[in-house]
Write a protein that holds these residues in place. Sequence first.
Motif, PDB file in Angstrom:
ATOM      1  N   GLU A 125       0.831  -1.216   0.000  1.00 46.60           N
ATOM      2  CA  GLU A 125       0.000   0.000   0.000  1.00 46.60           C
ATOM      3  C   GLU A 125       0.861   1.259   0.000  1.00 46.60           C
ATOM      4  O   GLU A 125       0.565   2.226  -0.704  1.00 46.60           O
ATOM      5  CB  GLU A 125      -0.931   0.006   1.214  1.00 46.60           C
ATOM      6  N   SER A 126       1.932   1.256   0.788  1.00 50.53           N
ATOM      7  CA  SER A 126       2.744   2.482   0.894  1.00 50.53           C
ATOM      8  C   SER A 126       3.759   2.608  -0.240  1.00 50.53           C
ATOM      9  O   SER A 126       4.069   3.712  -0.674  1.00 50.53           O
ATOM     10  CB  SER A 126       3.450   2.542   2.255  1.00 50.53           C
ATOM     11  N   GLU A 149      -2.278 -13.500  -0.839  1.00 52.70           N
ATOM     12  CA  GLU A 149      -3.492 -13.477  -1.662  1.00 52.70           C
ATOM     13  C   GLU A 149      -4.234 -12.152  -1.514  1.00 52.70           C
ATOM     14  O   GLU A 149      -4.697 -11.561  -2.498  1.00 52.70           O
ATOM     15  CB  GLU A 149      -4.385 -14.665  -1.277  1.00 52.70           C
ATOM     16  N   ASP A 150      -4.327 -11.694  -0.293  1.00 52.20           N
ATOM     17  CA  ASP A 150      -4.979 -10.416   0.005  1.00 52.20           C
ATOM     18  C   ASP A 150      -4.263  -9.261  -0.716  1.00 52.20           C
ATOM     19  O   ASP A 150      -4.894  -8.370  -1.303  1.00 52.20           O
ATOM     20  CB  ASP A 150      -4.935 -10.228   1.533  1.00 52.20           C
ATOM     21  N   THR A 204      -6.534  -4.495  -8.156  1.00 55.12           N
ATOM     22  CA  THR A 204      -7.539  -3.429  -8.280  1.00 55.12           C
ATOM     23  C   THR A 204      -6.899  -2.086  -8.624  1.00 55.12           C
ATOM     24  O   THR A 204      -7.538  -1.225  -9.215  1.00 55.12           O
ATOM     25  CB  THR A 204      -8.356  -3.260  -6.969  1.00 55.12           C
ATOM     26  N   ARG A 205      -5.622  -1.894  -8.247  1.00 59.84           N
ATOM     27  CA  ARG A 205      -4.983  -0.608  -8.572  1.00 59.84           C
ATOM     28  C   ARG A 205      -4.106  -0.683  -9.827  1.00 59.84           C
ATOM     29  O   ARG A 205      -3.346   0.232 -10.121  1.00 59.84           O
ATOM     30  CB  ARG A 205      -4.217  -0.052  -7.372  1.00 59.84           C
ATOM     31  N   GLY A 243      -4.415 -18.098 -12.797  1.00 62.56           N
ATOM     32  CA  GLY A 243      -5.187 -17.536 -13.915  1.00 62.56           C
ATOM     33  C   GLY A 243      -5.945 -16.286 -13.521  1.00 62.56           C
ATOM     34  O   GLY A 243      -6.081 -15.344 -14.303  1.00 62.56           O
ATOM     35  N   LEU A 244      -6.435 -16.268 -12.278  1.00 66.67           N
ATOM     36  CA  LEU A 244      -7.233 -15.142 -11.790  1.00 66.67           C
ATOM     37  C   LEU A 244      -6.391 -13.892 -11.537  1.00 66.67           C
ATOM     38  O   LEU A 244      -6.767 -12.779 -11.927  1.00 66.67           O
ATOM     39  CB  LEU A 244      -7.924 -15.576 -10.490  1.00 66.67           C
ATOM     40  N   PHE A 245      -5.219 -14.069 -10.882  1.00 72.05           N
ATOM     41  CA  PHE A 245      -4.434 -12.919 -10.427  1.00 72.05           C
ATOM     42  C   PHE A 245      -3.348 -12.468 -11.417  1.00 72.05           C
ATOM     43  O   PHE A 245      -3.176 -11.269 -11.639  1.00 72.05           O
ATOM     44  CB  PHE A 245      -3.746 -13.244  -9.093  1.00 72.05           C
TER      45      PHE A 245
END
Length: 404
Positions: A101-102, A122-123, A130-131, A163-165
């Motif tokens: 995040e930072s 994973e989180d 998303t960013r 595949g998702l990430f």
Amino acid sequence: MTQHAKDARILMYSHDTFGLGHLQRCRTIAHSLVGDFRGLQVLIISGATIAGAFDYRARVDFVKIPSVIKLRNGEYTSLEKDIDLHETLRMRQSIIRHTAESFRPDIFIVDKEPLGLRGEIEDTLSYLKTRGTTLVLGLREVMDAPHLLEAEWARKDVMRKIGLFYDKVWVYGPPDFYDPLTGLDVPPAVRAKMKFVGFLQRSLQQNQLPGHRPEGDYILVTTGGGGDGADLIHNVIEAYQQDPRLQHRALIVLGPYMPARKRNKLVRKGAKIPYVKIIEFDNRMEELIAGAKAVVAMGGYNTYCEILSFDKPALIVPRITPREEQLIRARRAAELGLIDMLLPEEAEDSQRFADALQMLPNRPRPSQSNAHLTLEGLPHISEIVAELLDRRAGHYLSVIEGTN
């Protein structure tokens, strides 16, 4: 190739529970990238207990997360005995997320563990996706025996989540050496993301010679981190005791993770042999390998890249449990004539091991056995990163222009 990458940021993750391999791979890639891109910053998240023992180039730094240890049965425990494993994992997960995040990376490169240790990233992967961060999974050229990897990944639903990430999957080896996903049911969408970049070449830093490097010829014996290397060192010493003809000088590096009791026992045992010198650890193994006449090792990924980079005759005695990665790599390399191999039980035969050590310095170098093998991973990674950063710069420019 030096390009300008003003304010670009790359975050790397290395879970590093057992040995030095993951951190060393990340550090090698990071140093190459800051050399190729002016203004680029690289931050490595590492669980290696000795992450701070290595030198880092300008614009490369690391964040240390609490360490866990992988036991011989494949389970994990906290390094600090007073701290519960779940508490350690919670701390690690929190630090990883807050760092992401930072730091706000343009690219996030994950080493080997697609979801991190026990799913701890994973989180962070969800958040960075998303960013708009480009998410890259980097795999060793050999992961494990297909039936073991398939069972582990099926349990954790790993293939679907790759595949998702992930946007890219880099394989740190050439396609004709080994496919890390051999024998697995790989969805076409995941296969399309895979790029075999090649082995990662190692080089010497300018004007740096460690005090441990002996004068004259020597065979280097290394077990990487050393956590499971005591048997190999013991067998080398036994071979020297068995055969008085064996008079090559041997420099043995125990590794920082070798248990103290085993380390002390081996030091005492080796002290009786005039041709053997034992040290605990050197943070510049490249110099020791470059100076060696030949190398004896267990054959983890990094040691293997160093053997190829400095073109050294090598004898590999691979670990065969709990992972079969070293065994698969050694068999394939021996098949290509790059190295000689003894299985652990063969190395326990002191005379057989002594005969192999006697012949080792005169075996062909890897380049003589297989001249077509090149180490192109680092320049290929820089080419891909250049494209990714150019694309991001173009995207930001179009967004800015669109808002004006």
